[in-house]
Design a protein around this motif. Structure first.
Motif, PDB file in Angstrom:
ATOM      1  N   LYS A  34       0.818  -1.214   0.000  1.00  0.00           N
ATOM      2  CA  LYS A  34       0.000   0.000   0.000  1.00  0.00           C
ATOM      3  C   LYS A  34       0.851   1.263   0.000  1.00  0.00           C
ATOM      4  O   LYS A  34       0.523   2.232  -0.700  1.00  0.00           O
ATOM      5  N   THR A  35       1.956   1.281   0.761  1.00  0.00           N
ATOM      6  CA  THR A  35       2.797   2.476   0.783  1.00  0.00           C
ATOM      7  C   THR A  35       3.500   2.666  -0.557  1.00  0.00           C
ATOM      8  O   THR A  35       3.631   3.794  -1.046  1.00  0.00           O
ATOM      9  N   LEU A  36       3.918   1.570  -1.167  1.00  0.00           N
ATOM     10  CA  LEU A  36       4.556   1.671  -2.478  1.00  0.00           C
ATOM     11  C   LEU A  36       3.589   2.268  -3.491  1.00  0.00           C
ATOM     12  O   LEU A  36       3.957   3.129  -4.290  1.00  0.00           O
ATOM     13  N   MET A  37       2.327   1.831  -3.460  1.00  0.00           N
ATOM     14  CA  MET A  37       1.336   2.391  -4.377  1.00  0.00           C
ATOM     15  C   MET A  37       1.114   3.878  -4.112  1.00  0.00           C
ATOM     16  O   MET A  37       1.033   4.689  -5.048  1.00  0.00           O
ATOM     17  N   ALA A  38       1.006   4.254  -2.835  1.00  0.00           N
ATOM     18  CA  ALA A  38       0.793   5.659  -2.504  1.00  0.00           C
ATOM     19  C   ALA A  38       1.942   6.520  -2.998  1.00  0.00           C
ATOM     20  O   ALA A  38       1.731   7.612  -3.553  1.00  0.00           O
ATOM     21  N   CYS A  39       3.170   6.057  -2.801  1.00  0.00           N
ATOM     22  CA  CYS A  39       4.341   6.823  -3.242  1.00  0.00           C
ATOM     23  C   CYS A  39       4.405   6.891  -4.760  1.00  0.00           C
ATOM     24  O   CYS A  39       4.685   7.952  -5.330  1.00  0.00           O
ATOM     25  N   ILE A  57       6.973  10.522   5.431  1.00  0.00           N
ATOM     26  CA  ILE A  57       8.019   9.510   5.363  1.00  0.00           C
ATOM     27  C   ILE A  57       9.035   9.955   4.311  1.00  0.00           C
ATOM     28  O   ILE A  57       8.727  10.806   3.474  1.00  0.00           O
ATOM     29  N   PRO A  58      10.241   9.383   4.349  1.00  0.00           N
ATOM     30  CA  PRO A  58      11.242   9.760   3.343  1.00  0.00           C
ATOM     31  C   PRO A  58      10.905   9.182   1.965  1.00  0.00           C
ATOM     32  O   PRO A  58      11.051   7.987   1.723  1.00  0.00           O
ATOM     33  N   TYR A 179      10.972  -0.060  -6.507  1.00  0.00           N
ATOM     34  CA  TYR A 179      11.829  -0.230  -5.333  1.00  0.00           C
ATOM     35  C   TYR A 179      12.782   0.960  -5.227  1.00  0.00           C
ATOM     36  O   TYR A 179      13.359   1.401  -6.215  1.00  0.00           O
ATOM     37  N   GLY A 180      12.949   1.472  -4.027  1.00  0.00           N
ATOM     38  CA  GLY A 180      13.837   2.606  -3.801  1.00  0.00           C
ATOM     39  C   GLY A 180      13.147   3.951  -3.858  1.00  0.00           C
ATOM     40  O   GLY A 180      13.772   4.976  -3.595  1.00  0.00           O
ATOM     41  N   ILE A 181      11.839   3.972  -4.171  1.00  0.00           N
ATOM     42  CA  ILE A 181      11.138   5.255  -4.255  1.00  0.00           C
ATOM     43  C   ILE A 181      10.919   5.846  -2.869  1.00  0.00           C
ATOM     44  O   ILE A 181      10.761   7.058  -2.708  1.00  0.00           O
TER      45      ILE A 181
END
Length: 213
Positions: A34-39, A57-58, A179-181
Protein backbone atom coordinates in the motif's frame (compact mmCIF):
# COMPACT_ATOMS: atom_id res chain seq x y z
CA UNK A 1 -15.93 -4.10 -13.87
CA UNK A 2 -12.99 -3.51 -16.22
CA UNK A 3 -9.54 -5.05 -15.96
CA UNK A 4 -6.50 -2.98 -16.85
CA UNK A 5 -2.74 -3.37 -16.46
CA UNK A 6 -0.37 -0.89 -14.91
CA UNK A 7 1.44 1.63 -17.05
CA UNK A 8 5.22 2.09 -16.88
CA UNK A 9 6.68 4.27 -14.08
CA UNK A 10 5.89 8.01 -14.08
CA UNK A 11 2.75 7.43 -16.10
CA UNK A 12 -0.75 7.50 -14.69
CA UNK A 13 -3.47 4.99 -15.42
CA UNK A 14 -6.49 6.32 -17.35
CA UNK A 15 -8.65 6.63 -14.21
CA UNK A 16 -5.95 8.37 -12.15
CA UNK A 17 -6.78 11.89 -13.31
CA UNK A 18 -6.94 13.41 -9.85
CA UNK A 19 -6.97 17.16 -9.38
CA UNK A 20 -6.27 19.40 -6.36
CA UNK A 21 -8.80 18.74 -3.64
CA UNK A 22 -8.75 14.97 -4.20
CA UNK A 23 -8.38 12.66 -1.20
CA UNK A 24 -7.15 9.20 -2.18
CA UNK A 25 -6.88 6.32 0.30
CA UNK A 26 -4.71 3.22 -0.15
CA UNK A 27 -5.56 0.32 2.16
CA UNK A 28 -4.14 -3.10 2.95
CA UNK A 29 -2.24 -5.23 5.41
CA UNK A 30 1.32 -4.54 6.46
CA UNK A 31 3.86 -5.28 3.71
CA UNK A 32 1.09 -5.69 1.12
CA UNK A 33 2.25 -2.83 -1.13
CA UNK A 34 0.00 0.00 0.00
CA UNK A 35 2.80 2.48 0.78
CA UNK A 36 4.56 1.67 -2.48
CA UNK A 37 1.34 2.39 -4.38
CA UNK A 38 0.79 5.66 -2.50
CA UNK A 39 4.34 6.82 -3.24
CA UNK A 40 4.14 5.75 -6.89
CA UNK A 41 0.84 7.63 -7.32
CA UNK A 42 2.07 10.77 -5.54
CA UNK A 43 5.30 10.91 -7.53
CA UNK A 44 3.41 10.54 -10.82
CA UNK A 45 0.82 13.17 -9.87
CA UNK A 46 3.42 15.68 -8.73
CA UNK A 47 5.32 15.23 -12.00
CA UNK A 48 2.18 15.38 -14.16
CA UNK A 49 0.63 18.43 -12.46
CA UNK A 50 3.83 20.33 -11.64
CA UNK A 51 3.16 20.23 -7.89
CA UNK A 52 5.55 19.91 -4.97
CA UNK A 53 5.92 16.47 -3.37
CA UNK A 54 5.74 16.26 0.42
CA UNK A 55 5.34 13.42 2.90
CA UNK A 56 5.58 12.23 6.48
CA UNK A 57 8.02 9.51 5.36
CA UNK A 58 11.24 9.76 3.34
CA UNK A 59 10.14 9.68 -0.31
CA UNK A 60 12.65 10.34 -3.05
CA UNK A 61 12.41 13.97 -4.13
CA UNK A 62 9.91 14.87 -1.39
CA UNK A 63 10.05 17.46 1.36
CA UNK A 64 9.33 16.10 4.82
CA UNK A 65 6.53 17.38 7.00
CA UNK A 66 6.37 16.86 10.75
CA UNK A 67 3.74 19.10 12.38
CA UNK A 68 0.19 20.35 12.02
CA UNK A 69 1.63 23.73 11.12
CA UNK A 70 3.39 22.07 8.17
CA UNK A 71 0.05 20.67 6.98
CA UNK A 72 -1.77 23.97 7.42
CA UNK A 73 0.88 25.74 5.34
CA UNK A 74 0.63 23.38 2.34
CA UNK A 75 0.05 25.02 -1.02
CA UNK A 76 0.39 23.44 -4.47
CA UNK A 77 1.50 20.00 -3.28
CA UNK A 78 0.84 16.28 -3.38
CA UNK A 79 0.95 14.90 0.17
CA UNK A 80 1.95 11.31 1.00
CA UNK A 81 0.47 10.65 4.45
CA UNK A 82 1.57 7.14 5.42
CA UNK A 83 -0.37 5.25 8.13
CA UNK A 84 -2.72 8.16 8.70
CA UNK A 85 -4.31 6.46 11.70
CA UNK A 86 -1.11 6.96 13.70
CA UNK A 87 -1.81 10.70 13.63
CA UNK A 88 -5.60 10.76 13.69
CA UNK A 89 -5.86 8.28 16.56
CA UNK A 90 -3.48 10.30 18.69
CA UNK A 91 -4.94 12.21 21.62
CA UNK A 92 -3.11 15.31 20.39
CA UNK A 93 -5.65 15.43 17.55
CA UNK A 94 -8.31 16.36 20.08
CA UNK A 95 -6.65 19.75 20.33
CA UNK A 96 -8.24 22.88 18.90
CA UNK A 97 -5.41 23.15 16.34
CA UNK A 98 -6.21 19.67 15.04
CA UNK A 99 -9.92 20.38 14.82
CA UNK A 100 -9.18 23.54 12.87
CA UNK A 101 -6.99 21.56 10.47
CA UNK A 102 -9.63 18.92 9.75
CA UNK A 103 -12.12 21.69 9.04
CA UNK A 104 -9.44 23.28 6.89
CA UNK A 105 -9.04 20.18 4.71
CA UNK A 106 -12.11 21.10 2.67
CA UNK A 107 -10.09 24.08 1.44
CA UNK A 108 -7.20 21.98 0.14
CA UNK A 109 -8.69 22.08 -3.35
CA UNK A 110 -8.42 25.88 -3.40
CA UNK A 111 -4.89 25.55 -2.05
CA UNK A 112 -3.83 23.11 -4.75
CA UNK A 113 -3.33 20.10 -2.47
CA UNK A 114 -3.90 16.41 -3.27
CA UNK A 115 -3.79 14.02 -0.31
CA UNK A 116 -2.73 10.40 -0.84
CA UNK A 117 -2.86 8.51 2.45
CA UNK A 118 -2.51 4.91 3.64
CA UNK A 119 -4.11 2.90 6.43
CA UNK A 120 -4.85 -0.77 7.10
CA UNK A 121 -8.62 -0.41 6.58
CA UNK A 122 -11.05 2.17 5.24
CA UNK A 123 -13.43 1.60 8.15
CA UNK A 124 -10.81 2.50 10.76
CA UNK A 125 -10.00 5.90 9.25
CA UNK A 126 -11.24 8.90 11.20
CA UNK A 127 -14.73 9.77 9.97
CA UNK A 128 -13.71 13.35 9.13
CA UNK A 129 -11.16 12.15 6.60
CA UNK A 130 -13.28 9.24 5.41
CA UNK A 131 -16.06 11.58 4.32
CA UNK A 132 -13.61 13.54 2.17
CA UNK A 133 -12.17 10.48 0.44
CA UNK A 134 -13.36 10.08 -3.15
CA UNK A 135 -11.07 7.30 -4.42
CA UNK A 136 -9.81 4.13 -2.79
CA UNK A 137 -7.19 1.48 -3.62
CA UNK A 138 -7.22 -1.85 -1.77
CA UNK A 139 -4.41 -4.39 -2.02
CA UNK A 140 -5.66 -7.74 -3.29
CA UNK A 141 -2.68 -10.09 -3.29
CA UNK A 142 0.60 -10.71 -5.05
CA UNK A 143 1.95 -13.01 -7.72
CA UNK A 144 5.22 -13.73 -9.49
CA UNK A 145 5.60 -13.94 -13.27
CA UNK A 146 8.69 -14.02 -15.46
CA UNK A 147 10.96 -13.53 -12.46
CA UNK A 148 9.19 -10.32 -11.37
CA UNK A 149 6.86 -9.67 -8.42
CA UNK A 150 3.51 -7.96 -8.91
CA UNK A 151 0.94 -6.58 -6.48
CA UNK A 152 -2.75 -6.60 -7.38
CA UNK A 153 -4.99 -3.66 -6.46
CA UNK A 154 -8.72 -3.01 -6.56
CA UNK A 155 -9.73 0.58 -7.37
CA UNK A 156 -12.98 1.99 -5.99
CA UNK A 157 -14.95 5.18 -6.12
CA UNK A 158 -16.58 6.60 -3.00
CA UNK A 159 -19.09 8.90 -4.71
CA UNK A 160 -21.57 9.66 -1.94
CA UNK A 161 -19.36 9.87 1.20
CA UNK A 162 -21.53 7.16 2.73
CA UNK A 163 -18.85 4.47 3.36
CA UNK A 164 -20.09 2.47 0.34
CA UNK A 165 -17.19 1.75 -2.04
CA UNK A 166 -17.95 1.01 -5.70
CA UNK A 167 -15.28 -1.21 -7.28
CA UNK A 168 -14.40 -0.21 -10.85
CA UNK A 169 -11.05 -1.76 -11.81
CA UNK A 170 -8.44 -4.32 -10.88
CA UNK A 171 -4.85 -3.97 -12.03
CA UNK A 172 -1.36 -5.18 -11.25
CA UNK A 173 1.78 -3.15 -10.55
CA UNK A 174 5.26 -4.52 -11.09
CA UNK A 175 6.95 -3.86 -7.77
CA UNK A 176 10.65 -3.85 -8.66
CA UNK A 177 10.12 -0.87 -10.97
CA UNK A 178 9.37 1.19 -7.85
CA UNK A 179 11.83 -0.23 -5.33
CA UNK A 180 13.84 2.61 -3.80
CA UNK A 181 11.14 5.26 -4.26
CA UNK A 182 10.81 5.49 -0.46
CA UNK A 183 12.73 4.33 2.61
CA UNK A 184 11.15 0.97 3.44
CA UNK A 185 13.18 0.77 6.68
CA UNK A 186 11.88 4.06 8.03
CA UNK A 187 10.40 3.43 11.46
CA UNK A 188 13.01 0.88 12.51
CA UNK A 189 15.34 3.40 14.13
CA UNK A 190 14.73 5.01 17.49
CA UNK A 191 13.14 8.41 16.92
CA UNK A 192 11.49 7.55 13.60
CA UNK A 193 7.85 8.54 13.74
CA UNK A 194 4.89 8.65 11.37
CA UNK A 195 2.81 10.91 13.58
CA UNK A 196 2.04 14.47 12.47
CA UNK A 197 1.37 16.36 15.69
CA UNK A 198 1.12 19.91 16.99
CA UNK A 199 4.44 21.73 17.08
CA UNK A 200 6.04 21.69 20.53
CA UNK A 201 5.20 24.73 22.60
CA UNK A 202 8.14 27.11 22.98
CA UNK A 203 9.95 26.90 26.27
CA UNK A 204 8.98 29.67 28.68
CA UNK A 205 11.39 32.56 28.82
CA UNK A 206 13.60 32.58 31.88
CA UNK A 207 13.30 35.56 34.16
CA UNK A 208 16.52 37.58 34.41
CA UNK A 209 18.60 36.78 37.45
CA UNK A 210 18.31 39.31 40.22
CA UNK A 211 21.44 40.89 41.50
CA UNK A 212 22.19 40.74 45.14
CA UNK A 213 23.13 44.09 46.52
Amino acid sequence: MSVVSADPPLRLLPFERYMPGAFVGVFGALRSGKTLMACRLAVCLARSLGLDLVGNIPVRGARRIFTLDDLAALRGAVLVWDEVQVSLDSREWASEAARCLTRDMILWGKRGVICVYTSPSFQTVDVRLRRLTQYVYVTAGRYRRGGADYAVYRWHEHPYADDVLVERYRFALRLDAWYGIYDTLYGAAVGDTLAILPAPAPAPALAPARRRG
